[in-house]
Design an enzyme around this catalytic site. Structure first.
Site, mmCIF file in Angstrom:
data_model
loop_
_atom_site.group_PDB
_atom_site.id
_atom_site.type_symbol
_atom_site.label_atom_id
_atom_site.label_comp_id
_atom_site.label_asym_id
_atom_site.label_seq_id
_atom_site.Cartn_x
_atom_site.Cartn_y
_atom_site.Cartn_z
ATOM 1 N N HIS A 102 57.851 81.331 42.202
ATOM 2 C CA HIS A 102 58.259 80.933 43.556
ATOM 3 C C HIS A 102 59.189 79.741 43.479
ATOM 4 O O HIS A 102 59.183 78.989 42.506
ATOM 5 C CB HIS A 102 57.048 80.623 44.443
ATOM 6 C CG HIS A 102 56.111 79.600 43.863
ATOM 7 N ND1 HIS A 102 55.171 79.918 42.908
ATOM 8 C CD2 HIS A 102 56.002 78.277 44.069
ATOM 9 C CE1 HIS A 102 54.507 78.829 42.575
ATOM 10 N NE2 HIS A 102 54.989 77.811 43.253
ATOM 11 N N HIS A 156 60.379 76.386 45.728
ATOM 12 C CA HIS A 156 60.173 75.510 46.890
ATOM 13 C C HIS A 156 61.542 75.159 47.472
ATOM 14 O O HIS A 156 62.461 74.783 46.734
ATOM 15 C CB HIS A 156 59.511 74.199 46.469
ATOM 16 C CG HIS A 156 58.130 74.350 45.906
ATOM 17 N ND1 HIS A 156 57.002 74.073 46.634
ATOM 18 C CD2 HIS A 156 57.707 74.741 44.676
ATOM 19 C CE1 HIS A 156 55.929 74.286 45.867
ATOM 20 N NE2 HIS A 156 56.333 74.690 44.672
HETATM 21 P P1 5GP Z 1 53.291 75.231 42.742
HETATM 22 O O1 5GP Z 1 52.573 73.918 42.531
HETATM 23 O O2 5GP Z 1 52.591 76.386 42.037
HETATM 24 O O3 5GP Z 1 54.744 75.150 42.427
HETATM 25 O O4 5GP Z 1 53.231 75.471 44.293
HETATM 26 C C1 5GP Z 1 52.300 76.249 44.959
HETATM 27 C C2 5GP Z 1 52.487 75.957 46.432
HETATM 28 O O5 5GP Z 1 51.927 77.011 47.152
HETATM 29 C C3 5GP Z 1 51.814 74.670 46.915
HETATM 30 O O6 5GP Z 1 52.799 73.844 47.512
HETATM 31 C C4 5GP Z 1 50.769 75.149 47.914
HETATM 32 O O7 5GP Z 1 50.665 74.301 49.030
HETATM 33 C C5 5GP Z 1 51.292 76.511 48.302
HETATM 34 N N1 5GP Z 1 50.270 77.505 48.615
HETATM 35 C C6 5GP Z 1 49.221 77.849 47.824
HETATM 36 N N2 5GP Z 1 48.501 78.829 48.405
HETATM 37 C C7 5GP Z 1 49.128 79.104 49.581
HETATM 38 C C8 5GP Z 1 48.847 80.030 50.629
HETATM 39 O O8 5GP Z 1 47.878 80.796 50.607
HETATM 40 N N3 5GP Z 1 49.702 80.037 51.688
HETATM 41 C C9 5GP Z 1 50.784 79.196 51.765
HETATM 42 N N4 5GP Z 1 51.552 79.283 52.848
HETATM 43 N N5 5GP Z 1 51.076 78.304 50.786
HETATM 44 C C10 5GP Z 1 50.253 78.271 49.705
#
Ligand code: 5GP
Ligand code: ZN
Length: 138
Positions: free
Chosen positions: A101, A103
């Site tokens: 993903h 951001h």
């Molecule tokens: P990472 O740290 O893996 O780059 O980011 C994961 C992101 O996904 C985090 O910012 C977290 O808030 C978001 N996130 C995790 N689970 C969910 C979810 O079920 N729904 C939404 N909308 N965001 C999620």
């Protein structure tokens, strides 16, 4: 391919509802449930790839144009002055959901620092050696 145990597969494919800001045949862009700023979005491919190293190159080449489209819409609609693209790979890099993903984080004037680091310093010799190590592994 989807992964039945992956929450982002379910969200990307509409099995779990989300605040969707963009969708096409390859991606869904949703709002992050723990936003770093108002409008913080996540671009999710509909197919499951663990991280950038596993992402299909055909899908990869479509990622930045979608980020640009959404970022431009954020500037127009939310009044942010810029946006950051952040993409974590691996636990050590802060990845918590192992479905690739990106951001897309709106940045507002006077807002908090996001994705900042303290610059270090390095000699040209060490930079050359480090570059050689990486080149040798390409
Ligand atoms: P990472 O740290 O893996 O780059 O980011 C994961 C992101 O996904 C985090 O910012 C977290 O808030 C978001 N996130 C995790 N689970 C969910 C979810 O079920 N729904 C939404 N909308 N965001 C999620
Ligand atoms: Zn997935």
């Amino acid at each position: 391919m989807k992964d039945d145990s992956c929450i982002f597969c379910k969200i990307a494919n509409g099995e779990i509802p989300s605040a969707t800001v963009y969708e096409d045949e390859d991606f869904r862009v949703i709002l992050d449930m723990g936003p770093a700023s108002k409008g913080h979005a996540l671009l999710l491919p509909k197919e499951h790839f663990k991280d950038l190293c596993e992402l299909d190159p055909e899908v990869a080449k479509k990622v930045l144009p979608v980020c640009a489209k959404v970022g431009a819409a954020m500037k127009k609609s939310l009044g942010c002055e810029g946006f950051n693209i952040v993409q974590n790979n691996g636990e050590a890099a802060g990845q918590t959901v192992f479905h690739f993903h990106v951001h897309i984080i709106p940045r507002y004037a006077g807002g908090p620092k996001i994705a900042a680091w303290t610059p270090g310093s390095e000699t040209p010799e060490v930079l050359a050696k480090t570059a050689e190590q990486i080149r040798a592994a390409l």
